[in-house]
Write an enzyme that holds these catalytic residues in place. Structure first.
Site, mmCIF file in Angstrom:
data_model
loop_
_atom_site.group_PDB
_atom_site.id
_atom_site.type_symbol
_atom_site.label_atom_id
_atom_site.label_comp_id
_atom_site.label_asym_id
_atom_site.label_seq_id
_atom_site.Cartn_x
_atom_site.Cartn_y
_atom_site.Cartn_z
ATOM 1 N N SER A 122 1.935 -9.388 7.143
ATOM 2 C CA SER A 122 1.754 -9.966 5.814
ATOM 3 C C SER A 122 2.804 -9.524 4.806
ATOM 4 O O SER A 122 2.882 -10.085 3.711
ATOM 5 C CB SER A 122 0.363 -9.591 5.275
ATOM 6 O OG SER A 122 0.210 -8.181 5.216
ATOM 7 N N TYR A 123 3.632 -8.533 5.127
ATOM 8 C CA TYR A 123 4.618 -8.053 4.167
ATOM 9 C C TYR A 123 5.697 -9.113 3.947
ATOM 10 O O TYR A 123 6.380 -9.529 4.885
ATOM 11 C CB TYR A 123 5.278 -6.757 4.648
ATOM 12 C CG TYR A 123 4.365 -5.539 4.654
ATOM 13 C CD1 TYR A 123 3.146 -5.547 3.992
ATOM 14 C CD2 TYR A 123 4.738 -4.376 5.316
ATOM 15 C CE1 TYR A 123 2.316 -4.444 3.998
ATOM 16 C CE2 TYR A 123 3.918 -3.255 5.327
ATOM 17 C CZ TYR A 123 2.704 -3.295 4.667
ATOM 18 O OH TYR A 123 1.888 -2.188 4.682
ATOM 19 N N ALA A 124 5.853 -9.501 2.677
ATOM 20 C CA ALA A 124 6.852 -10.508 2.285
ATOM 21 C C ALA A 124 6.717 -11.769 3.142
ATOM 22 O O ALA A 124 7.719 -12.396 3.491
ATOM 23 C CB ALA A 124 8.269 -9.944 2.384
ATOM 24 N N GLU A 163 0.812 -1.180 0.000
ATOM 25 C CA GLU A 163 0.000 0.000 0.000
ATOM 26 C C GLU A 163 0.850 1.234 0.000
ATOM 27 O O GLU A 163 0.377 2.313 -0.232
ATOM 28 C CB GLU A 163 -0.872 0.013 1.248
ATOM 29 C CG GLU A 163 -1.665 -1.209 1.337
ATOM 30 C CD GLU A 163 -1.656 -1.773 2.694
ATOM 31 O OE1 GLU A 163 -2.684 -2.273 3.101
ATOM 32 O OE2 GLU A 163 -0.646 -1.734 3.371
#
Length: 339
Positions: A85-87, A3
């Site tokens: 949730s990032y990477a 985002e």
């Protein structure tokens, strides 16, 4: 993809000089220490630009991610923003290793989000507890300073979510929390529920807001954020890199990982914004990205736009925004360009 927005060096059209990071540093010199901003009525005091970890473990490997954080901290930055949730959790691992190796934990306001991870999706009480515990392990810390609900899940009663977060706050695992992807009516509903339950209330809002994406925030969320005294942390602050000026035609975005994100801004309105940014940036002899962030920082209730960098060299142009004072006529021109 994420985002937030990474920031390549701007590429103005022919005839407009390119200002590089090194040139910016030579012009601006040593950055003055920015006045930190309070997040609502919490005791969180933060640098006016938040560094996102959304590209860590994705377009930036561990080594370059740590360099980004080193440069950011060297310029006074103290607000690091990520998500479980990032990477696939690698972003939190990289940040946690950096915090442990540098010994910076007490100097950093650490923000993360839960609700979208594959392992612990949703905002049920059990999912929130499991997600926070997993984030704490990856971040190698005993507390999260600012926890965001990364989505709105109307199927789960707010009472359940709010009670679960409050329990984590009472346990010392979370200090404060906020919302992301929530409408104004849902934010009001959450505030009413918090008061009825006698639990901690939200103090921050991380929303989509920038010069080419304004309606959602300005025509709805802005008033709610003001009424509820929420500290606003605009995400996607540079519109996927569009507001750096790098993307001015369809050929510029072909094959780019952000093609789908940036393409929607390649229209008459978006190019009008870039043209105005070109003018204001030239007047300050600064990159477009710096001016776009300075515009956000001029808005009421905005505490710290959330931005990302894939390399350490990109960081200076981001943090330089805190030292920029736009004139009334420049702000008016940018406001009108983005209408």
């Amino acid at each position: 993809m994420s985002e937030h927005s990474s920031t390549p060096v701007a590429t103005p059209p022919t005839g407009v000089p390119v200002i590089t990071t090194e040139q910016t540093r030579a012009i601006v010199g040593s950055m003055p220490v920015a006045t930190r901003r309070r997040v609502s009525d919490s005791d969180l005091s933060v640098f006016p630009i938040a560094m996102s970890g959304n590209v860590f473990g994705w377009t930036a490997d561990a080594s370059e991610s740590e360099r980004v954080l080193d440069v950011y901290a060297a310029h006074g930055g103290n607000l690091i923003d990520t998500a479980d949730s990032y990477a696939g959790g690698r972003s939190e691992i990289i940040i946690g290793n950096w915090l442990r190796s540098r010994g910076h934990r007490d100097d950093v306001v650490l923000a993360t989000k839960v609700g979208k991870s594959a392992d612990h999706p949703g905002l049920s009480a059990s999912a929130i507890e499991a997600a926070v515990n997993a984030s704490l392990r990856r971040l190698r810390t005993d507390r999260i300073d600012l926890l965001y609900l990364h989505l709105d899940e109307p199927e789960v009663p707010f009472d359940e979510t709010l009670l679960a977060v409050d329990e984590l706050i009472r346990a010392g695992k979370v200090r404060y929390f906020g919302a992301s992807h929530h409408t104004g009516s849902r934010l009001i509903e959450a505030r009413i529920a918090s008061a009825q339950l006698g639990v901690a209330r939200m103090v921050a809002l991380q929303n989509h807001y920038n010069l080419v994406f304004r309606t959602e925030y300005e025509q709805g969320l802005a008033r709610v954020a003001a009424d509820l005294s929420l500290g606003v942390m605009p995400r996607f602050a540079l519109a996927g890199g569009f507001l750096t000026g790098k993307y001015r035609s369809k050929t510029d975005i072909l094959g780019n990982r952000r093609e789908s994100e940036v393409a929607r801004f390649l229209n008459r309105s978006g190019l009008k914004v870039l043209h105005t940014l070109d003018t204001v940036a030239a007047e300050h002899e600064l990159p477009l990205a710096t001016i776009a962030l300075a515009w956000l920082l001029s808005k009421p209730n905005v505490v710290a736009p959330v931005v990302s960098a894939s390399t350490g060299d990109q960081v200076f142009d981001l943090v330089a925004a805190v030292a920029v004072s736009l004139t009334r006529s420049q702000l008016t021109a940018l406001d009108r360009a983005g209408e």
